[in-house]
Design a protein around this motif. Structure first.
Motif, PDB file in Angstrom:
ATOM      1  N   GLU A  80       0.768  -1.303  -0.252  1.00 12.51           N
ATOM      2  CA  GLU A  80      -0.073   0.051   0.100  1.00 12.51           C
ATOM      3  C   GLU A  80       0.956   1.240   0.084  1.00 12.51           C
ATOM      4  O   GLU A  80       0.255   2.195   0.344  1.00 12.51           O
ATOM      5  CB  GLU A  80      -1.018   0.159   1.207  1.00 12.51           C
ATOM      6  CG  GLU A  80      -2.106  -0.882   1.166  1.00 12.51           C
ATOM      7  CD  GLU A  80      -3.386  -0.848   2.212  1.00 12.51           C
ATOM      8  OE1 GLU A  80      -4.202  -0.549   1.568  1.00 12.51           O
ATOM      9  OE2 GLU A  80      -2.812  -0.915   3.342  1.00 12.51           O
ATOM     10  N   HIS A  99      -0.732   5.436   7.963  1.00 13.37           N
ATOM     11  CA  HIS A  99      -1.954   4.536   7.477  1.00 13.37           C
ATOM     12  C   HIS A  99      -2.027   3.651   8.478  1.00 13.37           C
ATOM     13  O   HIS A  99      -1.200   2.888   8.464  1.00 13.37           O
ATOM     14  CB  HIS A  99      -1.817   4.105   6.157  1.00 13.37           C
ATOM     15  CG  HIS A  99      -2.785   2.992   5.749  1.00 13.37           C
ATOM     16  ND1 HIS A  99      -4.298   3.472   5.867  1.00 13.37           N
ATOM     17  CD2 HIS A  99      -2.676   1.705   5.535  1.00 13.37           C
ATOM     18  CE1 HIS A  99      -4.861   2.001   5.825  1.00 13.37           C
ATOM     19  NE2 HIS A  99      -3.911   1.166   5.538  1.00 13.37           N
ATOM     20  N   HIS A 101      -5.043   0.675  10.618  1.00 15.38           N
ATOM     21  CA  HIS A 101      -6.227  -0.009  10.582  1.00 15.38           C
ATOM     22  C   HIS A 101      -6.907   0.360  11.851  1.00 15.38           C
ATOM     23  O   HIS A 101      -7.367  -0.730  12.606  1.00 15.38           O
ATOM     24  CB  HIS A 101      -6.255  -1.493  10.273  1.00 15.38           C
ATOM     25  CG  HIS A 101      -5.689  -1.559   8.742  1.00 15.38           C
ATOM     26  ND1 HIS A 101      -5.055  -2.933   8.556  1.00 15.38           N
ATOM     27  CD2 HIS A 101      -5.434  -0.833   7.990  1.00 15.38           C
ATOM     28  CE1 HIS A 101      -4.471  -3.026   7.372  1.00 15.38           C
ATOM     29  NE2 HIS A 101      -5.016  -1.821   6.974  1.00 15.38           N
ATOM     30  N   LEU A 139      -7.358  -2.942  -0.526  1.00 17.72           N
ATOM     31  CA  LEU A 139      -5.961  -2.241  -0.260  1.00 17.72           C
ATOM     32  C   LEU A 139      -6.029  -1.231  -1.452  1.00 17.72           C
ATOM     33  O   LEU A 139      -6.400  -1.187  -2.640  1.00 17.72           O
ATOM     34  CB  LEU A 139      -4.999  -3.456  -0.329  1.00 17.72           C
ATOM     35  CG  LEU A 139      -5.302  -4.608   0.636  1.00 17.72           C
ATOM     36  CD1 LEU A 139      -4.112  -5.604   0.370  1.00 17.72           C
ATOM     37  CD2 LEU A 139      -5.097  -4.052   1.859  1.00 17.72           C
ATOM     38  N   HIS A 164     -11.849  -0.083   6.023  1.00 16.58           N
ATOM     39  CA  HIS A 164     -10.503  -0.309   5.912  1.00 16.58           C
ATOM     40  C   HIS A 164      -9.622   0.359   6.951  1.00 16.58           C
ATOM     41  O   HIS A 164      -8.924  -0.398   7.793  1.00 16.58           O
ATOM     42  CB  HIS A 164      -9.964   0.292   4.781  1.00 16.58           C
ATOM     43  CG  HIS A 164      -8.453   0.061   4.159  1.00 16.58           C
ATOM     44  ND1 HIS A 164      -7.997   0.326   3.196  1.00 16.58           N
ATOM     45  CD2 HIS A 164      -7.731  -0.447   4.915  1.00 16.58           C
ATOM     46  CE1 HIS A 164      -6.739   0.119   2.963  1.00 16.58           C
ATOM     47  NE2 HIS A 164      -6.469  -0.393   3.967  1.00 16.58           N
TER      48      HIS A 164
HETATM   49 ZN   LIG Z   1      -4.366  -0.747   4.906  1.00 14.37          ZN
END
Ligand SMILES: [Zn+2]
Length: 232
Positions: A80, A99, A101, A139, A164
């Protein structure tokens, strides 16, 4: 915090940022990442794949080119990476991207409720309502999707990636990491209030905007969390 740090400083900051995110409950096994803009314009220094946030040392922070090639470091990159390369490429004012989750944020996004500025944290994001990326919950593995996420963030400091996780950004690593921490706390507070009978009161737009500039200093909070973890 200086706007321009050496590569050694950036790798140490990214590693410490990963450990802070783990400490703040944003680790998801080996997934999630922190990056910093390479001072020489080659791409981003980014957490390597295959390791948890709590395991990251400066040597585990690798240089990933704008096209995803690993230019420095011995570990593989995350798939990613376009979340980082495309947002940093789009925004001259962004020096770092996170980033994760983040679990409360993922749960909050699924409620489709507006994020209310009913705590200090929330005023950093609202008004207007928090940005939400809904094109896919899958993703972000292509430059096109990375550009779509960057467009969703726009000039803002964060967005929810619905189904996500979250993306947060800032001028430097402490700011981006603490923005992710504050967003997760804001979403947690909203869910708690909703579970406690409903959110009935929150700051007016005027009060929220007034608070935004001074309620939380990302660097003061970063320094505290770094001390707790035995960092600098
Ligand atoms: Zn992710």
């Amino acid at each position: 915090m200086r706007a321009v740090a050496s590569v050694e400083e950036l790798r140490a900051l990214v590693a410490l940022g990963c450990r802070i995110l783990d400490d703040q409950g944003q680790g998801d096994l080996v997934w999630g990442h922190v990056s910093a803009r390479d001072p020489d314009g080659r791409g981003v220094w980014m957490k390597a794949s295959g390791l948890g946030f709590d395991e990251i040392e400066p040597d585990d922070v690798i240089l990933v080119s704008w096209d995803g090639e690993v230019l420095a470091g011995d570990r593989p990159r995350h798939t990613e990476y376009p979340i980082h390369t495309e947002l940093i490429r789009t925004r001259d004012d962004v020096g770092s991207v996170v980033h994760t989750h983040a679990p409360w944020s993922v749960a909050f996004a699924a409620t489709e409720q507006p994020l209310r500025p009913m705590s200090h944290d929330g005023t950093l994001f609202v008004p207007p309502d928090i940005a939400r990326f809904t094109k896919t919950g899958d993703l972000i593995v292509t430059a096109d999707l990375g550009r779509d996420v960057a467009a969703c963030v726009g000039e803002r400091n964060a967005a929810l990636l619905v189904h996500h996780g979250i993306v947060a950004c800032g001028v430097d690593v402490p700011t981006a990491v603490m923005t992710a921490v504050f967003l997760e706390r804001a979403c947690r507070a909203n869910i708690r209030a909703a579970a406690g009978g409903g959110i009935r009161t929150w700051s007016s737009d005027e009060e929220a905007l007034a608070k935004r500039g001074h309620v939380y200093s990302p660097h003061a909070a970063w320094s505290y969390l770094a001390r707790r973890l035995g960092g600098s």
